[in-house]
Design an enzyme around this catalytic site. Structure first.
Site, PDB file in Angstrom:
ATOM      1  N   HIS A  65      46.754 124.131  21.492  1.00 29.86           N
ATOM      2  CA  HIS A  65      47.245 125.283  22.266  1.00 29.86           C
ATOM      3  C   HIS A  65      48.107 124.872  23.462  1.00 29.86           C
ATOM      4  O   HIS A  65      48.809 125.716  24.025  1.00 29.86           O
ATOM      5  CB  HIS A  65      46.083 126.133  22.782  1.00 29.86           C
ATOM      6  N   ASP A 102      42.778 124.704  11.898  1.00 32.23           N
ATOM      7  CA  ASP A 102      41.941 125.385  12.887  1.00 32.23           C
ATOM      8  C   ASP A 102      42.029 126.900  12.668  1.00 32.23           C
ATOM      9  O   ASP A 102      43.056 127.407  12.203  1.00 32.23           O
ATOM     10  CB  ASP A 102      42.433 125.036  14.280  1.00 32.23           C
ATOM     11  N   HIS A 104      42.325 129.117  14.865  1.00 33.66           N
ATOM     12  CA  HIS A 104      43.299 129.661  15.806  1.00 33.66           C
ATOM     13  C   HIS A 104      44.652 128.989  15.579  1.00 33.66           C
ATOM     14  O   HIS A 104      44.728 127.794  15.320  1.00 33.66           O
ATOM     15  CB  HIS A 104      42.854 129.425  17.248  1.00 33.66           C
ATOM     16  N   ASP A 186      36.559 125.584  13.141  1.00 28.74           N
ATOM     17  CA  ASP A 186      36.023 126.870  13.560  1.00 28.74           C
ATOM     18  C   ASP A 186      36.331 127.995  12.575  1.00 28.74           C
ATOM     19  O   ASP A 186      36.005 129.152  12.842  1.00 28.74           O
ATOM     20  CB  ASP A 186      36.480 127.241  14.968  1.00 28.74           C
TER      21      ASP A 186
END
Length: 249
Positions: A65, A102, A104, A186
């Protein structure tokens, strides 16, 4: 360089400092972030010089991120992006692919390489979800951004289809000389931060698929860096499957 200095100067002597709503620093965070980036760099050295067939970098904080000069989503430095550029600058690797599974979307990796035709960024992720980026229409200046968003409650079949139908064909055409995996776990069904339903065997499957691809264009060279994963049981099962596949188990 200014960004690094700013983060260092933001380090508290005690307690917690919040950089944004999600990203905080304790007295040890800056050093941990440097070591995480350094671990990814060291793994590149080991793999490119053939001291290791591949590598898994089990460090935190995660990185995908973090943008060029912006911490975000638990991330200070984009470890996968740093590893990719280091491989190019230090070892003369012409083309690198970053594959991010991931849950996200890796907005930082996408932002960093948006205009770079030498690095392909591919991502499966739940959408809508934090950070709000990652639509299929986001393709970069040179069509080297490949987003395959998944819907809430999607599981192994949809995940595998995204790779088989979109990501693997694009990676094959790009033919990277090094493959870096942003290995977030995740999307596991136990994880509390999202609602995809992957299982350990899905991570083993995708790892083997990426190894097959790396064998064809990159001499098998893979560096995998840990991203998310917040249920310890799910993380244990997923990492075991991933690393086991990397080891040929």
């Amino acid at each position: 360089m200014d960004y690094i200095v700013e983060l260092r100067e933001a380090t508290p002597k005690e307690g917690i400092v919040h950089l944004d709503a999600d990203t905080a620093m304790s007295p040890g965070t800056f050093e941990a972030a440097l070591r995480a980036a350094g671990g990814a760099i060291h793994a590149v050295d080991e793999v490119v010089t053939k001291k290791a067939a591949n590598a898994f970098v089990a460090t935190r904080p995660p990185g995908h991120h973090a943008e060029t000069a912006r911490p975000m989503g638990f991330c200070l430095f984009d470890n996968a992006a740093i590893a990719a550029r280091y491989a190019q600058d230090r070892h003369g690797i012409a083309s690198v692919a970053i594959v991010d599974f991931d849950v996200h979307h890796g907005n930082g990796s996408q932002e960093i390489f948006w205009s770079d035709k030498t690095v392909m960024y591919c991502s499966t992720h739940q959408m809508p979800l934090f950070p709000g980026t990652g639509a299929r229409s986001e393709r970069g200046d040179h069509d080297t951004i490949v987003n395959a968003p998944l819907a809430s409650e999607d599981g192994g079949p949809e995940f595998r289809a995204a790779f088989e139908n979109l990501i693997l064909p694009r990676l094959t055409k790009f033919s990277p000389e090094l493959l870096i995996i942003s290995a977030g776990f995740d999307a596991h069904y136990r994880d509390p931060l999202a609602s995809l339903n992957l299982r350990a065997e899905d991570y083993a499957w995708v790892t083997r698929k990426l190894m097959d691809l790396a064998d064809k264009s990159a001499g098998g060279r893979i560096v995998s860096v840990l991203e998310g994963g917040y249920d310890l049981q799910g993380l244990k099962e997923s990492v075991t499957a991933h690393v086991g596949a990397l080891m040929g188990a």
